[in-house]
Scaffold this motif. Structure first.
Motif, mmCIF file in Angstrom:
data_model
loop_
_atom_site.group_PDB
_atom_site.id
_atom_site.type_symbol
_atom_site.label_atom_id
_atom_site.label_comp_id
_atom_site.label_asym_id
_atom_site.label_seq_id
_atom_site.Cartn_x
_atom_site.Cartn_y
_atom_site.Cartn_z
ATOM 1 N N ASN A 160 0.836 4.381 -2.549
ATOM 2 C CA ASN A 160 0.648 5.757 -2.059
ATOM 3 C C ASN A 160 1.776 6.648 -2.543
ATOM 4 O OD1 ASN A 160 -0.700 4.727 1.198
ATOM 5 N ND2 ASN A 160 -1.694 4.896 -0.798
ATOM 6 N N THR A 187 0.841 -1.203 0.000
ATOM 7 C CA THR A 187 0.000 0.000 0.000
ATOM 8 C C THR A 187 0.871 1.247 0.000
ATOM 9 O OG1 THR A 187 -1.729 -1.173 1.223
ATOM 10 C CG2 THR A 187 -1.820 1.230 1.231
ATOM 11 N N SER A 211 -4.195 6.845 -4.061
ATOM 12 C CA SER A 211 -4.817 6.864 -2.738
ATOM 13 C C SER A 211 -5.505 5.534 -2.439
ATOM 14 C CB SER A 211 -5.857 7.988 -2.676
ATOM 15 O OG SER A 211 -6.933 7.701 -3.565
ATOM 16 N N ARG A 212 -5.934 5.360 -1.192
ATOM 17 C CA ARG A 212 -6.651 4.141 -0.812
ATOM 18 C C ARG A 212 -7.951 4.001 -1.611
ATOM 19 N NH1 ARG A 212 -4.847 1.375 3.592
ATOM 20 N NH2 ARG A 212 -3.196 2.385 4.833
ATOM 21 N N HIS A 213 -8.612 5.120 -1.821
ATOM 22 C CA HIS A 213 -9.857 5.097 -2.610
ATOM 23 C C HIS A 213 -9.574 4.645 -4.035
ATOM 24 C CE1 HIS A 213 -13.807 6.151 -4.068
ATOM 25 N NE2 HIS A 213 -13.272 6.936 -5.002
ATOM 26 N N LYS A 214 -8.492 5.145 -4.626
ATOM 27 C CA LYS A 214 -8.119 4.775 -5.987
ATOM 28 C C LYS A 214 -7.711 3.304 -6.041
ATOM 29 C CE LYS A 214 -6.913 5.479 -10.336
ATOM 30 N NZ LYS A 214 -7.932 5.654 -11.402
ATOM 31 N N GLY A 234 1.266 8.184 -5.720
ATOM 32 C CA GLY A 234 0.131 9.092 -5.774
ATOM 33 C C GLY A 234 -1.206 8.391 -5.884
#
Length: 294
Positions: free
Chosen positions: A13, A9, A18-21, A16
């Motif tokens: 990150n 993860t 994100s967790r949502h992406k 660039g």
């Protein structure tokens, strides 16, 4: 993202993402979640999957059917099976099933932690017991096979009963599959041959000190050469001089007429005078219709 990458993860990150992406990429099949916080950029399978899991959990030792598949270079089925420490707390994942064990002996195979063959055989299911026996035979071959087997068994404080039974069934120390088949069948009939045992100057394929019997299994490709033929004759003579009974079979004899070979060996040990008809009257090698022997 490049194909066949293994990313944490934090790695995503840093790019660039994100967790949502990440979630959206997983849902779209562009990223594959292998374990908590570990992703593959291509569909995880084979050693790629094993490497991803090992990166997620560095102390994993792949065992059971998974280890057998690695040793045999076969397709890796999922979920894969692995050993973890007794105090491990992480739950299993979609691709992974774990078992806790104090003894997790392993070898490094292409950078992967793979259980030793004896540990892997112990962890194979009852329905795969024949494969477990063959794993032991193939992974402990030749003159050093028995010594390596004993070294790997020494790791266990107490050898589990099931493992003792698997080892007892395995014809360890054979140089060819044909040898292993013959000596395994003899074991099943209570005739235990010590394989690749050195007597005098020569290594013998199978030796029973109890019955003062030596059995040799000769392959045509190796034993048809003049030097090997000469050595075979002197080996046989040496066995007789040392007081052993000596039987020699070709791999073709065992492949085509295993029951006859076993019957002859059993009769000799039992003290029965069971002579066979002339070989050209019954052996498939003399059959004009047998494929490959016309």
């Amino acid at each position: 993202m490049e194909p066949r990458q293994i990313l944490r993860t934090a790695d995503l990150n840093a790019q660039g993402i994100s967790r949502h992406k990440i979630t959206k990429l997983v849902d779209a099949g562009q990223l594959h979640r292998v374990d908590h916080g570990i992703y593959c950029t291509s569909r995880p399978s084979g050693d790629y999957l094993l490497r991803a899991l090992q990166r997620s959990r560095p102390q994993l030792v792949f065992t059971g059917k998974t280890a057998w598949q690695v040793y045999e270079k076969k397709h890796i089925s999922v979920p894969v099976h692995a050993l973890v420490a007794r105090d491990a707390r992480r739950p299993d994942a979609t691709y992974l099933r774990t078992a806790r064990a104090a003894a997790r002996p392993h070898r490094i195979v292409d950078g992967l932690r793979i259980a030793t063959p004896v540990r892997a055989a112990l962890d194979m299911s009852a329905e795969d017991e024949n494969w477990a026996v063959w794993l032991l035979e193939k992974q402990y071959p030749g003159a050093t096979g028995q010594a390596q087997l004993e070294e790997d068994l020494a790791v266990f404080k107490e050898i589990p009963k099931r493992l003792r039974e698997l080892v007892a069934r395995a014809a360890v120390g054979g140089d060819s599959m044909t040898e292993r088949i013959l000596f395994r069948v003899l074991r099943e009939r209570g005739i235990v041959m010590e394989q690749n045992k050195k007597i005098g100057h020569y290594f013998r394929d199978g030796v029973s000190e109890k019955h003062r019997l030596i059995i040799e299994v000769n392959g045509h490709e190796y034993h048809h050469r003049r030097q090997e033929l000469i050595k075979d004759y002197w080996k046989a003579n040496d066995a007789h001089i040392r007081g052993y009974r000596h039987l020699t079979y070709s791999e073709v004899c065992i492949d085509m007429h295993l029951p006859s070979v076993v019957a002859q060996i059993e009769a000799l040990i039992a003290g029965e005078e069971r002579l066979s008809a002339p070989v050209w009257d019954w052996h498939s090698a003399w059959s004009a219709t047998h494929a490959g022997w016309k």
